[in-house]
Design a protein around this motif. Structure first.
Motif, PDB file in Angstrom:
ATOM      1  N   PRO A 216      14.599 -11.654 -35.593  1.00  0.00           N
ATOM      2  CA  PRO A 216      13.211 -12.096 -35.484  1.00  0.00           C
ATOM      3  C   PRO A 216      13.038 -13.599 -35.745  1.00  0.00           C
ATOM      4  O   PRO A 216      13.963 -14.268 -36.175  1.00  0.00           O
ATOM      5  N   CYS A 217      11.830 -14.071 -35.485  1.00  0.00           N
ATOM      6  CA  CYS A 217      11.423 -15.443 -35.765  1.00  0.00           C
ATOM      7  C   CYS A 217      10.305 -15.351 -36.804  1.00  0.00           C
ATOM      8  O   CYS A 217       9.235 -14.820 -36.503  1.00  0.00           O
ATOM      9  N   LEU A 218      10.568 -15.836 -38.016  1.00  0.00           N
ATOM     10  CA  LEU A 218       9.606 -15.712 -39.114  1.00  0.00           C
ATOM     11  C   LEU A 218       9.358 -17.063 -39.749  1.00  0.00           C
ATOM     12  O   LEU A 218      10.306 -17.793 -40.045  1.00  0.00           O
ATOM     13  N   LEU A 219       8.107 -17.388 -39.992  1.00  0.00           N
ATOM     14  CA  LEU A 219       7.746 -18.570 -40.771  1.00  0.00           C
ATOM     15  C   LEU A 219       7.589 -18.090 -42.213  1.00  0.00           C
ATOM     16  O   LEU A 219       6.666 -17.353 -42.532  1.00  0.00           O
TER      17      LEU A 219
ATOM     18  N   VAL B 139       4.178 -15.019 -39.160  1.00  0.00           N
ATOM     19  CA  VAL B 139       3.989 -15.592 -40.484  1.00  0.00           C
ATOM     20  C   VAL B 139       4.316 -14.490 -41.478  1.00  0.00           C
ATOM     21  O   VAL B 139       3.724 -13.409 -41.424  1.00  0.00           O
ATOM     22  N   ASP B 140       5.275 -14.740 -42.364  1.00  0.00           N
ATOM     23  CA  ASP B 140       5.704 -13.714 -43.308  1.00  0.00           C
ATOM     24  C   ASP B 140       5.920 -14.347 -44.683  1.00  0.00           C
ATOM     25  O   ASP B 140       7.004 -14.833 -44.996  1.00  0.00           O
ATOM     26  N   SER B 141       4.884 -14.336 -45.511  1.00  0.00           N
ATOM     27  CA  SER B 141       4.985 -14.942 -46.838  1.00  0.00           C
ATOM     28  C   SER B 141       5.908 -14.144 -47.760  1.00  0.00           C
ATOM     29  O   SER B 141       6.281 -14.618 -48.823  1.00  0.00           O
ATOM     30  N   GLY B 142       6.308 -12.958 -47.345  1.00  0.00           N
ATOM     31  CA  GLY B 142       7.240 -12.155 -48.132  1.00  0.00           C
ATOM     32  C   GLY B 142       8.694 -12.526 -47.893  1.00  0.00           C
ATOM     33  O   GLY B 142       9.574 -12.117 -48.637  1.00  0.00           O
ATOM     34  N   ALA B 143       8.959 -13.289 -46.855  1.00  0.00           N
ATOM     35  CA  ALA B 143      10.316 -13.763 -46.568  1.00  0.00           C
ATOM     36  C   ALA B 143      10.447 -15.162 -47.155  1.00  0.00           C
ATOM     37  O   ALA B 143       9.722 -16.062 -46.739  1.00  0.00           O
ATOM     38  N   PRO B 144      11.331 -15.379 -48.128  1.00  0.00           N
ATOM     39  CA  PRO B 144      11.397 -16.720 -48.730  1.00  0.00           C
ATOM     40  C   PRO B 144      11.631 -17.839 -47.715  1.00  0.00           C
ATOM     41  O   PRO B 144      10.792 -18.712 -47.573  1.00  0.00           O
ATOM     42  N   PRO B 145      12.749 -17.827 -46.961  1.00  0.00           N
ATOM     43  CA  PRO B 145      12.914 -18.917 -45.994  1.00  0.00           C
ATOM     44  C   PRO B 145      12.413 -18.504 -44.610  1.00  0.00           C
ATOM     45  O   PRO B 145      12.238 -17.321 -44.319  1.00  0.00           O
ATOM     46  N   THR B 146      12.207 -19.491 -43.775  1.00  0.00           N
ATOM     47  CA  THR B 146      11.979 -19.227 -42.360  1.00  0.00           C
ATOM     48  C   THR B 146      13.276 -18.668 -41.787  1.00  0.00           C
ATOM     49  O   THR B 146      14.368 -19.077 -42.174  1.00  0.00           O
ATOM     50  N   ILE B 147      13.144 -17.725 -40.884  1.00  0.00           N
ATOM     51  CA  ILE B 147      14.294 -17.107 -40.226  1.00  0.00           C
ATOM     52  C   ILE B 147      14.185 -17.408 -38.737  1.00  0.00           C
ATOM     53  O   ILE B 147      13.149 -17.148 -38.122  1.00  0.00           O
TER      54      ILE B 147
ATOM     55  N   HIS C 270       1.358 -12.541 -35.135  1.00  0.00           N
ATOM     56  CA  HIS C 270       2.196 -13.328 -34.228  1.00  0.00           C
ATOM     57  C   HIS C 270       1.481 -14.624 -33.864  1.00  0.00           C
ATOM     58  O   HIS C 270       0.292 -14.631 -33.562  1.00  0.00           O
ATOM     59  N   ILE C 271       2.214 -15.761 -33.913  1.00  0.00           N
ATOM     60  CA  ILE C 271       1.701 -17.040 -33.428  1.00  0.00           C
ATOM     61  C   ILE C 271       2.631 -17.524 -32.320  1.00  0.00           C
ATOM     62  O   ILE C 271       3.792 -17.115 -32.238  1.00  0.00           O
ATOM     63  N   TYR C 272       2.119 -18.380 -31.466  1.00  0.00           N
ATOM     64  CA  TYR C 272       2.797 -18.730 -30.223  1.00  0.00           C
ATOM     65  C   TYR C 272       3.596 -20.026 -30.388  1.00  0.00           C
ATOM     66  O   TYR C 272       3.098 -21.126 -30.216  1.00  0.00           O
ATOM     67  N   PHE C 273       4.868 -19.859 -30.722  1.00  0.00           N
ATOM     68  CA  PHE C 273       5.805 -20.939 -31.021  1.00  0.00           C
ATOM     69  C   PHE C 273       6.230 -21.648 -29.736  1.00  0.00           C
ATOM     70  O   PHE C 273       6.563 -20.999 -28.747  1.00  0.00           O
ATOM     71  N   THR C 274       6.246 -22.994 -29.777  1.00  0.00           N
ATOM     72  CA  THR C 274       6.660 -23.753 -28.589  1.00  0.00           C
ATOM     73  C   THR C 274       7.819 -24.704 -28.850  1.00  0.00           C
ATOM     74  O   THR C 274       8.406 -25.218 -27.898  1.00  0.00           O
ATOM     75  N   GLY C 275       8.163 -24.975 -30.118  1.00  0.00           N
ATOM     76  CA  GLY C 275       9.302 -25.851 -30.348  1.00  0.00           C
ATOM     77  C   GLY C 275       9.334 -26.453 -31.734  1.00  0.00           C
ATOM     78  O   GLY C 275       8.484 -26.181 -32.585  1.00  0.00           O
TER      79      GLY C 275
END
Length: 193
Positions: free
Chosen positions: A160-163, A61-69, A26-31
């Motif tokens: 979820p929020c995924l990069l 951070v999820d390199s297994g998910a093609p796009p950011t969600i 988990h990373i701390y997203f701000t905008g």
């Protein structure tokens, strides 16, 4: 993938983000900013919370998910900013493609893609880390429509929020699980044999 000394990420372009390695990196997203304009939404939808499914689910951070969600609360302002940006060229969105936001045009001379920056908290240090995406991190060319799409997906709130992998392309990342730090720097991966 690098191990040992090759995994060390050092140099003037390296940025570091605190992470919670106990919860799926988990990373701390701000905008998010588009062309220097900070989008208006409540980033806490991507905060890591304990047990309450109606609140944020974290930003991973999820390199297994093609796009950011992104959840609707975050995705819709990003989409609207893109639509506003491309409207200056008179372009209209098209539907029924691999991604939600697609165009049958591509920028020609004098036209460009917008700049996109994901912002993350530096934690106890205060301030933010800006992760600047280039056009290839945000858009993919689709020959079937002779155009392009924004490679970001939408899910209902709270997440979820995924990069995802598109946004991680051409960056070298280092996950220091012991010290709970994600380091990243731009890298031309196709030139790294």
């Amino acid at each position: 993938m690098y191990f040992g000394d090759a995994a060390k990420l050092e140099g003037p372009n390296v940025q570091q983000i605190p992470m919670n390695s106990k919860d799926k990196y988990h990373i701390y997203f701000t905008g998010i900013s588009v062309n220097g304009n900070r989008l208006s939404f409540d980033a806490s939808i991507c905060a890591l919370t304990d047990g309450d499914p109606s609140k944020g689910t974290g930003f991973f951070v999820d390199s297994g998910a093609p796009p950011t969600i992104l959840p609707t609360t975050v995705y819709q302002p990003l989409r609207a900013a893109m639509v506003d940006y491309f409207a200056q060229y008179g372009w209209q969105t098209i539907g029924e493609q691999a991604f939600d936001l697609c165009y049958t045009s591509t920028p020609k001379e004098g036209q460009s893609y917008p700049s996109v920056v994901f912002h993350f908290s530096k934690g106890d240090q205060g301030g933010e880390v800006d992760w600047t995406m280039d056009k290839d991190n945000m858009f993919v060319k689709l020959d079937a429509i002779d155009g392009f799409c924004m490679v970001v997906g939408q899910v209902p709130d709270p997440g979820p929020c995924l990069l995802g992998a598109y946004q991680l392309a051409n960056f070298k990342l280092s996950f220091d699980v012991k010290n709970e730090i994600l380091s990243f720097a731009p890298q031309r991966c196709q030139e790294n044999l």
